[in-house]
Motif scaffolding. Structure first.
Motif, PDB file in Angstrom:
ATOM      1  N   ARG A 300      21.222  25.319  41.943  1.00 46.01           N
ATOM      2  CA  ARG A 300      20.396  24.294  41.286  1.00 46.01           C
ATOM      3  C   ARG A 300      21.206  23.423  40.336  1.00 46.01           C
ATOM      4  NH1 ARG A 300      17.872  28.404  43.165  1.00 46.01           N
ATOM      5  NH2 ARG A 300      15.781  28.166  43.984  1.00 46.01           N
ATOM      6  N   GLY A 301      22.513  23.532  40.449  1.00 43.67           N
ATOM      7  CA  GLY A 301      23.384  22.612  39.717  1.00 43.67           C
ATOM      8  C   GLY A 301      24.078  23.177  38.493  1.00 43.67           C
ATOM      9  N   ALA A 302      23.778  24.441  38.121  1.00 42.73           N
ATOM     10  CA  ALA A 302      24.364  24.985  36.890  1.00 42.73           C
ATOM     11  C   ALA A 302      25.884  25.075  36.975  1.00 42.73           C
ATOM     12  CB  ALA A 302      23.791  26.377  36.610  1.00 42.73           C
ATOM     13  N   ARG A 303      26.498  24.926  35.805  1.00 42.01           N
ATOM     14  CA  ARG A 303      27.933  25.207  35.665  1.00 42.01           C
ATOM     15  C   ARG A 303      28.005  26.652  35.172  1.00 42.01           C
ATOM     16  NH1 ARG A 303      31.349  22.149  30.954  1.00 42.01           N
ATOM     17  NH2 ARG A 303      33.296  23.312  31.129  1.00 42.01           N
ATOM     18  N   THR A 304      28.524  27.552  35.976  1.00 45.76           N
ATOM     19  CA  THR A 304      28.422  28.977  35.659  1.00 45.76           C
ATOM     20  C   THR A 304      29.655  29.501  34.924  1.00 45.76           C
ATOM     21  OG1 THR A 304      29.276  29.572  37.839  1.00 45.76           O
ATOM     22  CG2 THR A 304      26.870  29.461  37.603  1.00 45.76           C
ATOM     23  N   ILE A 305      29.367  30.198  33.847  1.00 45.37           N
ATOM     24  CA  ILE A 305      30.407  30.836  33.041  1.00 45.37           C
ATOM     25  C   ILE A 305      30.120  32.336  33.129  1.00 45.37           C
ATOM     26  CG2 ILE A 305      31.338  31.064  30.693  1.00 45.37           C
ATOM     27  CD1 ILE A 305      29.922  28.137  30.364  1.00 45.37           C
ATOM     28  N   VAL A 306      30.962  33.056  33.832  1.00 43.53           N
ATOM     29  CA  VAL A 306      30.642  34.425  34.219  1.00 43.53           C
ATOM     30  C   VAL A 306      31.528  35.413  33.466  1.00 43.53           C
ATOM     31  CG1 VAL A 306      30.651  36.030  36.182  1.00 43.53           C
ATOM     32  CG2 VAL A 306      29.835  33.674  36.485  1.00 43.53           C
ATOM     33  N   ILE A 307      30.881  36.400  32.859  1.00 43.59           N
ATOM     34  CA  ILE A 307      31.621  37.465  32.183  1.00 43.59           C
ATOM     35  C   ILE A 307      31.485  38.708  33.049  1.00 43.59           C
ATOM     36  CG2 ILE A 307      31.830  38.847  30.078  1.00 43.59           C
ATOM     37  CD1 ILE A 307      30.689  36.534  28.566  1.00 43.59           C
ATOM     38  N   ALA A 308      32.586  39.163  33.628  1.00 44.16           N
ATOM     39  CA  ALA A 308      32.512  40.282  34.572  1.00 44.16           C
ATOM     40  C   ALA A 308      33.710  41.207  34.395  1.00 44.16           C
ATOM     41  CB  ALA A 308      32.479  39.741  36.001  1.00 44.16           C
ATOM     42  N   GLU A 309      33.503  42.441  34.852  1.00 45.02           N
ATOM     43  CA  GLU A 309      34.560  43.448  34.758  1.00 45.02           C
ATOM     44  C   GLU A 309      35.764  43.096  35.615  1.00 45.02           C
ATOM     45  OE1 GLU A 309      32.534  47.779  34.229  1.00 45.02           O
ATOM     46  OE2 GLU A 309      33.844  47.501  35.925  1.00 45.02           O
ATOM     47  N   GLY A 311      38.269  43.511  38.407  1.00 43.79           N
ATOM     48  CA  GLY A 311      38.099  44.131  39.720  1.00 43.79           C
ATOM     49  C   GLY A 311      36.787  43.773  40.392  1.00 43.79           C
ATOM     50  N   ASP A 312      35.871  43.118  39.699  1.00 43.69           N
ATOM     51  CA  ASP A 312      34.613  42.701  40.330  1.00 43.69           C
ATOM     52  C   ASP A 312      34.874  41.394  41.084  1.00 43.69           C
ATOM     53  OD1 ASP A 312      32.139  41.772  41.048  1.00 43.69           O
ATOM     54  OD2 ASP A 312      31.206  42.061  39.081  1.00 43.69           O
ATOM     55  N   GLU A 313      35.054  41.526  42.393  1.00 46.16           N
ATOM     56  CA  GLU A 313      35.396  40.347  43.194  1.00 46.16           C
ATOM     57  C   GLU A 313      34.146  39.601  43.677  1.00 46.16           C
ATOM     58  OE1 GLU A 313      38.477  39.185  43.355  1.00 46.16           O
ATOM     59  OE2 GLU A 313      39.020  40.911  42.116  1.00 46.16           O
ATOM     60  N   ASP A 314      32.996  40.282  43.638  1.00 41.05           N
ATOM     61  CA  ASP A 314      31.771  39.661  44.180  1.00 41.05           C
ATOM     62  C   ASP A 314      31.383  38.379  43.454  1.00 41.05           C
ATOM     63  OD1 ASP A 314      31.757  41.929  45.673  1.00 41.05           O
ATOM     64  OD2 ASP A 314      30.103  42.898  44.601  1.00 41.05           O
ATOM     65  N   VAL A 315      31.764  38.288  42.179  1.00 41.55           N
ATOM     66  CA  VAL A 315      31.331  37.133  41.385  1.00 41.55           C
ATOM     67  C   VAL A 315      32.225  35.906  41.612  1.00 41.55           C
ATOM     68  CG1 VAL A 315      30.313  38.542  39.549  1.00 41.55           C
ATOM     69  CG2 VAL A 315      32.718  37.874  39.372  1.00 41.55           C
ATOM     70  N   VAL A 316      33.435  36.152  42.151  1.00 41.14           N
ATOM     71  CA  VAL A 316      34.455  35.089  42.195  1.00 41.14           C
ATOM     72  C   VAL A 316      33.955  33.793  42.854  1.00 41.14           C
ATOM     73  CG1 VAL A 316      36.783  34.494  43.019  1.00 41.14           C
ATOM     74  CG2 VAL A 316      36.337  36.746  41.993  1.00 41.14           C
ATOM     75  N   PRO A 317      33.285  33.872  44.029  1.00 41.90           N
ATOM     76  CA  PRO A 317      32.900  32.607  44.674  1.00 41.90           C
ATOM     77  C   PRO A 317      31.893  31.774  43.881  1.00 41.90           C
ATOM     78  CG  PRO A 317      32.585  34.499  46.155  1.00 41.90           C
ATOM     79  CD  PRO A 317      32.911  35.054  44.810  1.00 41.90           C
ATOM     80  N   PHE A 318      31.193  32.400  42.938  1.00 44.28           N
ATOM     81  CA  PHE A 318      30.099  31.678  42.260  1.00 44.28           C
ATOM     82  C   PHE A 318      30.391  31.350  40.807  1.00 44.28           C
ATOM     83  CE2 PHE A 318      28.445  34.966  45.200  1.00 44.28           C
ATOM     84  CZ  PHE A 318      28.236  34.112  46.273  1.00 44.28           C
ATOM     85  N   ALA A 319      31.614  31.649  40.370  1.00 49.87           N
ATOM     86  CA  ALA A 319      31.948  31.448  38.961  1.00 49.87           C
ATOM     87  C   ALA A 319      32.758  30.175  38.789  1.00 49.87           C
ATOM     88  CB  ALA A 319      32.739  32.640  38.436  1.00 49.87           C
ATOM     89  N   ASP A 320      32.201  29.197  38.039  1.00 50.92           N
ATOM     90  CA  ASP A 320      33.010  28.017  37.710  1.00 50.92           C
ATOM     91  C   ASP A 320      34.064  28.395  36.671  1.00 50.92           C
ATOM     92  OD1 ASP A 320      31.677  26.146  39.403  1.00 50.92           O
ATOM     93  OD2 ASP A 320      29.960  26.310  38.044  1.00 50.92           O
ATOM     94  N   HIS A 321      33.692  29.338  35.806  1.00 49.24           N
ATOM     95  CA  HIS A 321      34.649  29.878  34.825  1.00 49.24           C
ATOM     96  C   HIS A 321      34.450  31.383  34.817  1.00 49.24           C
ATOM     97  CE1 HIS A 321      35.173  25.817  33.229  1.00 49.24           C
ATOM     98  NE2 HIS A 321      33.875  25.712  33.443  1.00 49.24           N
TER      99      HIS A 321
END
Ligand code: M6R
Length: 369
Positions: A300-309, A311-321
């Motif tokens: 929906r257009g968000a700029r995503t800033i992701v805080i993750a552990e 080794g967590d590779e699942d988040v990589v494709p969806f994290a702008d930062h």
């Protein structure tokens, strides 16, 4: 003194590994048992507790929300968390077997003090988690567990918060130990994990340069959203509060699962959304659902800033930062995931040219109701 830091807040953020270590000092024995004589309750009284309330304001209330997850899980005692300003007006059900934990960095917050007086009038046992030695709240409580954070000067609480969270873990693990519960092995393992926390906070602090850079790019935004689940939800609330009080930017924290029930309508092209992702390894994991939430807001257009552990590779494709934190058991994760949010708020405020240590309209201790 600021010891070469631009702001007391930066100094206090940097002091967090020591503050956490000092709060644990002498309370974890070599055999893995917890030593909390300060609780001043007999074993029988501890066993008789059938309900816990955690009562606090602001940041300390967020520490209470985290405490609920840990204490209920480890002890199976029901825990309610209440804003101190609401507590006594609600006429809560309290008696001799109720433990009321009041959490206050300053020990002088009037709302919290009035809540504690009400609890004692109703014969509940009151334990204070407090940072300021000899202040009013611990003096009027039945028992006190001091957080040894050292003096906190900046109005925004940082090391005060982290040590409150740690003190809540100590209370939960100690109650579990005394009462002997189902998760005894898990609680014993937690003692080792608690010991590892100061080092993990040091690791997070060493990787904050990209967060500062990101903060500078966010300084002209007029709204930021924070999402989390499980203990990540109170962390989201805390991240939003820090940003509001320091940068005067509209910010809201949400339970990520609630998004679809209304708030997702706020997401527009470019809206910055900070997401606190739970560990993919945890038993209580809602990891997959949070990854889906990141996808949903991004679509929906968000700029995503992701805080993750790490080794967590699942988040990589969806994290702008992507901001990495060390692997930590789910319940203890707030001690590491909160730190980048403190740095983010501090740096955004500084970039906007604001007084980080003395935000407008605020006082360090709020001594009026
Ligand atoms: O001294 P206390 O912990 O009782 O203070 C409670 C709140 O006023 C306090 O945490 C406030 O929300 C902070 N300014 C947040 O950074």
């Amino acid at each position: 003194e600021k010891d070469g830091f631009d702001w007391f807040m930066l100094k206090e953020i940097a002091e967090q590994p020591k503050a956490v270590a000092d709060t644990l000092l002498g309370r974890l024995s070599d055999t893995g048992a917890l030593v909390l004589d300060e609780l001043r309750l007999t074993e029988q009284e501890l066993r008789d507790i059938d309900k816990v309330f955690v009562v606090a304001c602001g940041t300390a209330y967020h520490a209470g929300l985290i405490a609920k997850y840990a204490i209920e899980h480890w002890t199976r005692i029901p825990v309610e968390v209440e804003l101190a300003s609401e507590f006594r007006y609600r006429d809560p059900v309290l008696d001799r077997s109720t433990l009321v934990v009041v959490v206050s960095q300053s020990g002088e917050t009037m709302d919290t003090l009035m809540a504690l007086r009400h609890a004692r009038e109703q014969k509940a046992k009151v334990l204070a988690i407090c940072n300021a030695n000899g202040s009013t709240i611990p003096r009027e409580s039945d028992a006190v567990l001091y957080t040894h954070a050292g003096p906190e000067v900046a109005v925004a609480s940082t090391k005060g918060f982290l040590t409150q969270v740690v003190a809540c873990y100590l209370v939960g693990a100690f109650l579990a130990q005394v009462r002997g519960v189902k998760y005894a092995d898990e609680v014993a393992a937690i003692v080792d994990e608690l010991r590892a926390l100061p080092e993990k906070v040091t690791e997070v602090l060493a990787t904050m340069e990209p967060v500062r850079e990101l903060a500078r790019s966010l300084a002209t935004e007029d709204t930021l959203l924070f999402l989390g689940r499980h203990v990540g939800y109170p962390v989201a609330l805390e991240g939003a509060l820090k940003l509001k009080e320091l940068a005067y930017i509209h910010a809201e924290g949400f339970a990520a699962g609630e998004l679809k029930h209304g708030s997702i309508a706020l997401i527009d092209q470019g809206t910055p959304v900070v997401v606190i992702v739970p560990s993919p390894l945890s038993r209580e994991s809602v990891h997959g659902k949070v990854v889906s939430n990141i996808q949903e807001v991004r679509a929906r257009g968000a700029r995503t800033i992701v805080i993750a552990e790490e080794g967590d590779e699942d988040v990589v494709p969806f994290a702008d930062h992507l901001i990495r934190v060390p692997r930590t058991p789910t319940l203890l994760a707030p001690v590491v995931t909160t730190v980048p949010l403190q740095v983010l708020a501090c740096e955004i405020a500084a970039t906007r040219g604001l007084d980080v240590d003395q935000p407008r309209n605020l006082a360090k201790s709020v001594t009026v109701e």
